[in-house]
Every structure is written in C-alpha cells, then in structure tokens.
Scaffold this motif. Structure first.
Motif, PDB file in Angstrom:
ATOM      1  N   GLU A   1     107.397  68.090   5.749  1.00 13.80           N
ATOM      2  CA  GLU A   1     106.713  67.551   6.930  1.00 13.80           C
ATOM      3  C   GLU A   1     107.393  68.042   8.212  1.00 13.80           C
ATOM      4  N   ASN A   2     108.736  68.059   8.177  1.00 15.60           N
ATOM      5  CA  ASN A   2     109.470  68.553   9.343  1.00 15.60           C
ATOM      6  C   ASN A   2     109.121  70.001   9.637  1.00 15.60           C
ATOM      7  N   LEU A   3     109.069  70.793   8.564  1.00 13.68           N
ATOM      8  CA  LEU A   3     108.705  72.204   8.725  1.00 13.68           C
ATOM      9  C   LEU A   3     107.328  72.338   9.341  1.00 13.68           C
ATOM     10  N   LYS A   4     106.418  71.505   8.830  1.00 14.35           N
ATOM     11  CA  LYS A   4     105.042  71.569   9.302  1.00 14.35           C
ATOM     12  C   LYS A   4     104.971  71.198  10.788  1.00 14.35           C
ATOM     13  N   GLN A   5     105.707  70.121  11.132  1.00 11.39           N
ATOM     14  CA  GLN A   5     105.698  69.699  12.541  1.00 11.39           C
ATOM     15  C   GLN A   5     106.247  70.806  13.438  1.00 11.39           C
ATOM     16  N   LEU A   6     107.291  71.482  12.941  1.00 20.17           N
ATOM     17  CA  LEU A   6     107.857  72.585  13.713  1.00 20.17           C
ATOM     18  C   LEU A   6     106.834  73.682  13.922  1.00 20.17           C
ATOM     19  N   SER A   7     106.076  73.951  12.855  1.00 17.62           N
ATOM     20  CA  SER A   7     105.092  75.025  12.963  1.00 17.62           C
ATOM     21  C   SER A   7     103.965  74.619  13.907  1.00 17.62           C
ATOM     22  N   ILE A   8     103.562  73.332  13.851  1.00 16.55           N
ATOM     23  CA  ILE A   8     102.526  72.875  14.782  1.00 16.55           C
ATOM     24  C   ILE A   8     103.031  73.008  16.210  1.00 16.55           C
ATOM     25  N   LYS A   9     104.307  72.623  16.371  1.00 13.05           N
ATOM     26  CA  LYS A   9     104.901  72.700  17.697  1.00 13.05           C
ATOM     27  C   LYS A   9     104.862  74.135  18.206  1.00 13.05           C
ATOM     28  N   LYS A  10     105.243  75.041  17.316  1.00  7.97           N
ATOM     29  CA  LYS A  10     105.296  76.444  17.707  1.00  7.97           C
ATOM     30  C   LYS A  10     103.901  76.959  18.069  1.00  7.97           C
ATOM     31  N   LEU A  11     102.928  76.528  17.270  1.00  5.91           N
ATOM     32  CA  LEU A  11     101.580  77.084  17.445  1.00  5.91           C
ATOM     33  C   LEU A  11     100.795  76.405  18.566  1.00  5.91           C
ATOM     34  N   SER A  12     101.169  75.166  18.913  1.00  2.40           N
ATOM     35  CA  SER A  12     100.326  74.462  19.874  1.00  2.40           C
ATOM     36  C   SER A  12     101.044  74.104  21.170  1.00  2.40           C
ATOM     37  N   THR A  13     102.240  74.652  21.364  1.00  2.00           N
ATOM     38  CA  THR A  13     102.861  74.445  22.691  1.00  2.00           C
ATOM     39  C   THR A  13     102.803  75.756  23.464  1.00  2.00           C
ATOM     40  N   ASP A  14     103.320  75.722  24.686  1.00  2.00           N
ATOM     41  CA  ASP A  14     103.227  76.875  25.578  1.00  2.00           C
ATOM     42  C   ASP A  14     101.786  77.298  25.813  1.00  2.00           C
ATOM     43  N   LEU A  15     100.893  76.324  25.809  1.00  2.00           N
ATOM     44  CA  LEU A  15      99.495  76.646  26.101  1.00  2.00           C
ATOM     45  C   LEU A  15      99.304  76.611  27.614  1.00  2.00           C
ATOM     46  N   PRO A  16      98.383  77.417  28.129  1.00  2.00           N
ATOM     47  CA  PRO A  16      98.147  77.335  29.573  1.00  2.00           C
ATOM     48  C   PRO A  16      97.703  75.920  29.944  1.00  2.00           C
ATOM     49  N   PRO A  17      98.357  75.275  30.904  1.00  2.00           N
ATOM     50  CA  PRO A  17      97.974  73.908  31.253  1.00  2.00           C
ATOM     51  C   PRO A  17      96.601  73.871  31.915  1.00  2.00           C
ATOM     52  N   ARG A  18      95.992  72.700  31.886  1.00  2.00           N
ATOM     53  CA  ARG A  18      94.681  72.563  32.520  1.00  2.00           C
ATOM     54  C   ARG A  18      94.725  71.334  33.442  1.00  2.00           C
ATOM     55  N   PRO A  19      95.331  71.491  34.605  1.00  2.63           N
ATOM     56  CA  PRO A  19      95.364  70.363  35.543  1.00  2.63           C
ATOM     57  C   PRO A  19      93.988  70.181  36.165  1.00  2.63           C
ATOM     58  N   PRO A  20      93.715  68.973  36.711  1.00  5.29           N
ATOM     59  CA  PRO A  20      92.457  68.823  37.443  1.00  5.29           C
ATOM     60  C   PRO A  20      92.460  69.754  38.654  1.00  5.29           C
ATOM     61  N   VAL A  21      91.313  70.225  39.043  1.00 10.24           N
ATOM     62  CA  VAL A  21      91.225  71.182  40.165  1.00 10.24           C
ATOM     63  C   VAL A  21      90.103  70.777  41.112  1.00 10.24           C
ATOM     64  N   LEU A  22      90.175  71.292  42.334  1.00  9.14           N
ATOM     65  CA  LEU A  22      89.030  71.175  43.234  1.00  9.14           C
ATOM     66  C   LEU A  22      87.879  71.923  42.570  1.00  9.14           C
ATOM     67  N   CYS A  23      86.700  71.328  42.559  1.00 15.87           N
ATOM     68  CA  CYS A  23      85.557  71.911  41.850  1.00 15.87           C
ATOM     69  C   CYS A  23      85.152  73.264  42.455  1.00 15.87           C
TER      70      CYS A  23
END
Lengths: 218, 633
Positions: free
Chosen positions: B373-395
């Motif tokens: 499970e720890n390994l899996k969580q690490l892999s999820i972390k690796k694959l799903s972090t460092d994503l471009p953020p999506r803050p709210p913006v002026l339309c």
C-alpha cells in the motif's frame, strides 16, 4: 454510439460487478461516497443534485456538499454526494467513486479514491491559466498515468456525445448516465430525478443526454 | 421514502429561507456574502415576504430593527465579516430588544473558502449576551429558525442563528411544514425601550441581565440538545469513560467516526446548559470537546466542570475546517486502533481478473499489504503531483482585466477591495497591493499619500460598484475633505458578480424585481465635490490607458469609472473569434501575461479557444506585433 478504446475490458461485466458490490455495501448499512471533480462552470452542482435526488427516490438518506463563491471562477472545484441508510458528514474522506468532468482534474483528485474505488473521466481538456509557458505543460499522458494508478477507470468522450445534441453543457449529465451503470438504482429513480432537478423545457434534452451516457458501452 | 411533496433536498440556506417563511416572517434584509447569499435569494421566492438587498449589513440590520419595531417578524442575514459591519446596531439591539421576533443569521466561513478571515462569530453572541442556535443539518436549520423567533419574542431579544459553510452549502433531506399566519403587531411608542440615552440604557442593561439569567434556565430545555448513547452491541468505547460535547457541523463528523462514544449535541450554544453538561459529564473521566475554530465551548465547559478532564484543542486545530480524515486520526490517537485497518473488505472491491492493478488483497499478510500500500501511495503521489495548478481566474472577457493590465504597466500601488477583481492578485497579473475589507482601499490610498509624499501620483484605489455603495462612499468623502490628490477607480460591472450576480443600487432593480432609481457612482462623486470625473469603457484599452495616465498625473483628486457589464451577463457577440496568425506571432508571450483564459498555449503555439472566447477583442490591442486579428467576413 461511441466506441471505447479499452477494448480488452468487458465493461458490461465490470459495471455489473461494481453495481452489485454497491448494493451489498448499502445493504450492510455502509455509506457510498461520490466525488465530483471538474472546473468551475462545468455543472458539478446540477450533476450532484440529480444524483442525490435519484438516491432519495431509491429510498436512501443523502447529503450533498457544494462549493460556491470565489473558486467558481474557472478554478478547480469539487463537490460530493453521499448516500446510504443514514448519512452524517456531508463531506467525504475517501471516495468510492470519482466522476471527473475534466481529465486533469480527474488526476488531481485521484488520491482521494478509495483503494478499490472506480473513477470515470470525461476525456476533455480545459487548459488552466498556469499552462502559459513552455515550462508548465498540460500533461499529455494523463490517461496512462490514471491507468497505472488504477485499472478501475473508464474514459468517456462526453463532450463529443453532448455535441451531438448541440449542447456541450449537458456533458455533465452524459457522465452521470454512464455513472448510473455503477449504482443499483432503477431507471425510473433517475428519470424522476432529472424531471425534479432541471427546468421543464430542458427535461427532454437532459434525459436524452443521460441515456446516451448510460448506453455508451452497449 | 419515494417521491413526496413534503420531502425536499435543501441546502442549509434554502432551509433557513423555508423556516423564515413557515415562521411567518414579513421582512427580510441582507447584503450578499458567501456563504450566506442564497438565504435572501430563496426568501425572495416567497412572494408574500417583503425582502431587500441593503447597501451593507449595517443598514440591513437597522432596517430589520425598524421592521421588528413595527411589529413584523424579521430575518437579517450576512456572512461572518458582515456582522463586523453591523456590530454597532447589533450590540445595542441586545439592549433595546425587539418588537416582533428578530433573527440574525451569521454564516461563518472556516477555511476561508471565499473570505478574507475565518473569525469565530460565536463570540458575538457571548459579547452581546444574545442567545445563539447552531443547526447541524438542513432540517435543524429550518426547525431552529422557527424556534429562534419564539425565543426572540418570549425573551424580547434578537437571536443569532450561526451556520458555517458546510451547513449553509450542504444539502440534506428536509420535511417541510405549514406557514404560521401572524398579523403584524401594532406599533407602540416606547422611548424607554428604544431610545438609548444613558439613563434608559442603564435600565435596559439591567433588563438584559435579568433576561440572561432566565435564558440560562431556558437553555436546559431538552429541545435544545440531543444525547446520543451508543448501542451496547456496537464497538462501544463508553467503558473508556469518554464523552463528547459538540455542536454544528462538527457533530456530523463526530457522530460518524466516534459512534462508540456518548455524544452531547448542543443546538443552543449561548448560553450553555450548565446542568445538562454536568449531568452528561457525571462518571466520565474525560470530556472531549469537538468544535471548529476557537475553543469557544471548551473554555466555558472547563469552567463548568472544574473536577473533570476536558480536552479539545489538543486534538483539533484552531484554524480551518474539521473533516472525517481528521476525526479518524484523533480516533486512532485516543484508542490506539488504526481506523483504516480492516476497512478494505467493507467498501467496493472488484474481483474481476481484468482489474490487474487493483486486485483484492486477500491472501497477503497485513505487513506485506501495508508495504504494498505504501508503494502504491508513493506511485500515486509521483503520478498525480506536480500538476499544473488551476486557480480561479478572471473570466474570459472580464472587463476588470484591462484595468489591472494598464495599472501594472503604470507601476502604481493598487489599494484594492473585495470582489472578483481581487483575483488580479494571482498570476499572471499579480497586481494588487492590498485587500483588507470592503471599502478599505480608498482610505488606505489616502493614508499612504499623506504618510509619504513621495507616493503622490503613484497610488490608486480600486473598488467595485457594489462595494462602492457598501462602504466606498464615506472614504470617498474623506479623500475629498482631507484634500487627497489621488486617483479613485470604480470597476463598475453593473452587478454584484462574485456572489452570483445580485442587483445593487447601480442596477436600477430591487431584489423583488421592482424598478428603482439607478444611482451612478460618478453622480455621488460629483456631489461630494470631486472635479475630475471620467467614465471609460475598459474594452477600449488605448483610451483606458490614456485616461488613467492623465488622471494619475493630475495634482488633484480624480475619479475614473471603468464601466462595462460583467462578461457572464453579456450575450456573446456575433463577431467571429479573433485568431492569432502563426506567421506573425513571435512567441513573445505578452498575450499570456494578459491572463485571459481563452488564450492558450497548445503544442507550442498560442491560440484562442473559440468556445471560451467572448469576442471582446481586447487582446488585439495587447499584441504588439499585430498578430491577433479580428476575423472579417
């Protein structure tokens, strides 16, 4: 209707297993938690309202958590629906299901998916404002990353289907139609839910969109 | 359950509106503010209730006080920081009391989903010695609004109904009831009650203390608390001698995770039912107080239970929201049981062989399982972090964008305000120097200019149309009166946009849909004596820049109204979407710095996304190389 590219998997069978598992969890008195993820303005609030109403029609207690205000302006948003015999918290910890209305948001929220949960993703890309230079790119490998994280995933081109109705806005209901295959509700629970949740003149369109999503793998 | 006319799935705010209707409310007022806005929007659906948006919370409460004096049941709603604005009338209303029932709703925003702070407004109830009710779901929200009106009239006091975002914006099942028909009571003059000169106020303060003593008895009524006793068969920890006291949304988290412990749920949290709390704590070794934000209950309960161990903030933070995840952690800490263990089988698990990555873990020892499970969580972390953020913006098409784009070019300090335009602080514009509270920017600009003459012609204040009416007029007059030389910019998009497009005094319509005088900020500025007033369409980038440069250079106070209706309320023009000519484009990226979400970098090229573009065509003037072209047919 649209073909699924994951030909190797028999999704009819999968949907049946998941739906049966949901039913037995509910019978044990457990709560089913669904996370909606997407971009502000994609219709998460309506999608969750229809799902919640269907759950009531199927005889369950239900709670919904919505997000209003600042983060709505094109930002990353989430909403949740929980149902079961008796629900306490409206917000979730882990999600049994994630319905992502945008690809990147599907990946962003996947760490909230329960270990054996299932994620449905609209294979649609909305570029966030941060993708503005060559240093920050919209990831090209979202599908393969999600599939590496979990096999319990299905990508659906809901926007293409919605375009068939000349209404890109109903892609949320197309997604909900596909998702309905994973829950043990009767068809009439859903139809009534749509009728109760959308304005009169939009009922037909939304029912068509729902059925198109539901029949996606037939 | 099935479909039933009486069974509704309502948000807390919708339920409060329904409760007001059923309680026979005749008058309701508010200023919009997340998470309270939908209370008045829903009350407006009941055509027999008079309701209004006031210019701010103070006026809303004063109008509400008048309606209550006149004999109508009255509800006034606001977000937590709105009660700061209305604190002046609120504190003295606690002295005068009411005519007909007066209920004030304070919707707090822990975690600041859409707010500038997360103050805990329960202290206002204690501060003013006003009774306070806190619902834990939508049904209770409806029921407690009705109870609040009875308390208000029986004890001659305003009552505070306090919600938080997760109560206001969560839906749960509500059984609706009948409307109580109440006539408006006849107004009776009573200067000793309503005219707060010192000699009267001294008497009213004593009346308030007598009322407080009576309320301390009244709050012991079993209608204002529930006690949960875990079934003996369940994994009960009650033998451990721990009991929980909680209120509001915290109850729901506690009840779900700590279902093996007895729970005292308080619906009235000011005053606290001391006898009930003592009785509940009897024979218990530890009372765990579960509440968001400040230790409001905990500190009082410690005084009520001097001989009992009381814990709370050791386990729960004084900031942000609580959650199921946090409850599970505390549960593990208290009982030494890993809450996550043994959960796997319960939820949906798939045994289909096609699901290779998520096969059931049966047959693997727990240790191996944990490692996997720890390994899996690490892999999820690796694959799903460092994503471009999506803050709210002026339309796309937002008229505020051009103003901040030019202000950045002019390198001035921008004293800001609260509204959609606050988003200009985020990338790529990054161009606001302050956001404190509504109306603050005008006073701040004045103070800066006076403190450092070197900042003259280098500071501007910006404020929206709705916020100008809310609290921009008094600081505008202060600028005129004190011979300020600065530039005030009004971002007039003809609506209260951030909270969902409510009408305001600049729109010419009321909440109930009636016509109203359309008040122009520039007319107020003129009346106040500002000599240099200009109105510009911010879609005209060149003209906007020219005017802002001229007025900034001027050695007298001036006001520029940037007027263009909110892009979300405009019909998309029939013009074709402009395009970026790849042969002319030099990839300089200036168009991206403008920050319009319709301009995207796709596969290394800048393109305009036609489904998002509103055809405002402002970007055409942003590009120095004339690479963006309006499509001509």
């Amino acid at each position: 209707m649209n073909k699924i590219d994951n030909n190797s998997i028999n999704y009819n069978k999968v949907f049946k297993i998941v739906s049966e598992n949901s039913e037995s969890s509910l019978k044990k008195g457990e709560i089913i938690s669904i996370l909606f993820a997407g971009v502000g303005g994609q219709g998460i609030i309506l999608g969750s309202a229809v799902l919640a109403r269907a759950a009531i029609n199927a005889g369950y207690d239900v709670k919904v958590s919505e997000v209003h205000g600042m983060s709505q302006r094109g930002g990353s948003v989430e909403g949740s629906v929980r149902f079961g015999k008796k629900v306490f918290s409206p917000t979730i910890d882990k999600a049994d299901f994630i319905v992502a209305l945008e690809k990147l948001e599907g990946l962003r929220y996947i760490n909230q998916l329960e270990k054996c949960g299932f994620i449905l993703i609209n294979s649609y890309e909305i570029y966030p404002s941060s993708v503005s230079s060559k240093d920050v790119q919209y990831p090209v490998d979202i599908e393969s990353r999600i599939k590496e994280i979990t096999g319990n995933s299905l990508f659906i081109n809901a926007v293409e289907i919605a375009k068939g109705f000349n209404q890109i806005k109903v892609s949320n209901i197309v997604m909900l139609g596909a998702f309905s295959n994973l829950l043990p509700f009767e068809d009439e629970n859903w139809m009534d839910a749509i009728k109760e949740s959308v304005p009169g003149k939009a009922i037909d369109l939304n029912i068509k969109a729902f059925l198109a999503g539901k029949n996606i793998i037939k | 359950m099935g479909i039933n006319e009486k069974i509704k799935l309502l948000t807390g705010n919708e339920a409060i509106a329904r409760g007001a209707y059923e309680a026979g409310v005749k008058f309701a007022s508010a200023y919009p503010g997340t998470p309270s806005t939908e209370i008045l929007e829903n009350i407006a659906k009941y055509r027999d209730i008079y309701c209004q948006w006031s210019v701010n919370e103070k006026v809303a409460m004063e109008a509400g006080s008048g309606a209550s004096m006149a004999g109508a049941r009255t509800l006034v709603a606001m977000k937590h920081v709105g009660l700061n604005v209305a604190a002046d009338p609120f504190m003295t209303l606690a002295y005068t009391g009411v005519g007909a029932g007066l209920v004030i709703v304070s919707a707090d925003d822990p975690h600041m989903h859409s707010s500038q702070n997360e103050q805990d407004n329960r202290f206002y109830a204690k501060f003013a010695k006003v009774p306070m009710l806190e619902p834990t779901d939508s049904q209770e929200a409806l029921d407690l609004v009705k109870a609040a009106f009875n308390i208000s009239e029986d004890f001659d006091t305003p009552v505070l109904l306090r919600t938080t975002t997760r109560i206001s914006h969560s839906r749960s099942i509500v059984k609706i009831g009948q409307k109580t028909e109440l006539p408006v009571k006849k107004y009776v003059k009573d200067s000793r009650k309503y005219v707060m000169i010192p000699s009267h106020a001294r008497i009213r303060h004593q009346a308030m203390m007598e009322r407080w003593e009576k309320l301390k008895e009244y709050c012991e009524d079993p209608g204002y608390y529930d006690i949960y006793i875990p079934p003996k068969s369940s994994k009960s920890f009650s033998a451990a001698g721990i009991g929980i006291i909680t209120s509001g949304i915290s109850y729901q988290y506690a009840r779900e995770i700590f279902d093996g412990l007895p729970i005292l749920k308080l619906k009235m949290t000011n005053p606290l039912p001391e006898n009930t709390i003592r009785e509940f704590a009897r024979n218990k070794k530890l009372i765990l107080v579960i509440e968001e934000l400040d230790p409001f209950l905990e500190e009082q309960i410690k005084l009520i239970l001097p001989g009992t161990a009381v814990a709370g903030k050791e386990y729960f933070p004084e900031y942000g929201e609580l959650s199921l995840a946090h409850m599970k952690k505390v549960h593990s800490a208290l009982f030494g049981i890993d809450f996550f263990a043994g959960q796997d089988e319960g939820n949906i698990s798939l045994n289909s062989s096609s699901f290779t990555k998520t096969v059931s873990v049966a047959g693997i020892s727990r240790k191996e399982n944990a490692a996997l499970e720890n390994l899996k969580q690490l892999s999820i972390k690796k694959l799903s972090t460092d994503l471009p953020p999506r803050p709210p913006v002026l339309c796309a098409g937002c008229s505020h964008r051009s103003v901040f784009y030019i202000l950045k070019k002019l390198k001035v300090a921008v004293m800001g305000d609260i509204g959609c335009y606050t988003l200009a602080v985020l990338p790529p514009l990054n161009y606001i120097d302050s956001t404190l509270c509504m109306g603050a920017g005008l006073g701040q600009a004045l103070g800066m200019e006076k403190a450092d003459p070197g900042l003259k012609n280098k500071v501007v204040s910006v404020i929206g149309d709705s916020t100008f009416f809310h609290s921009g007029i008094t600081p505008l007059i202060d600028n005129v009166y004190n011979n300020a030389l600065g530039l005030i910019i009004i971002l007039d998009n003809g609506t209260t946009a951030m909270t969902g497009h409510q009408v305001n005094p600049g729109v010419g319509k009321t909440l109930m849909g009636d016509d109203a005088v359309q008040i122009k900020p520039e007319a107020i500025a003129k009346a106040a004596g500002i000599k240099h007033i200009r109105v510009v369409d911010p879609y005209n980038l060149k003209k906007l820049e020219k005017i802002l440069r001229e007025e900034l250079a001027r050695n007298e106070l001036s006001l520029v109204v940037c007027r263009r209706v909110c892009a979300l309320l405009q019909k998309k023009s029939d013009a074709e979407t402009p395009t970026i000519d790849p042969l002319v484009c030099r990839q300089c990226g200036v168009c991206m710095k403008f920050g319009c979400p319709a301009i995207e970098l796709r596969d290394g090229s800048y393109v305009i996304n036609s489904s998002n573009c509103t055809n405002c065509e402002v970007c055409i003037d942003v590009c120095k190389h004339k690479a963006i072209n309006a499509v001509k047919r």
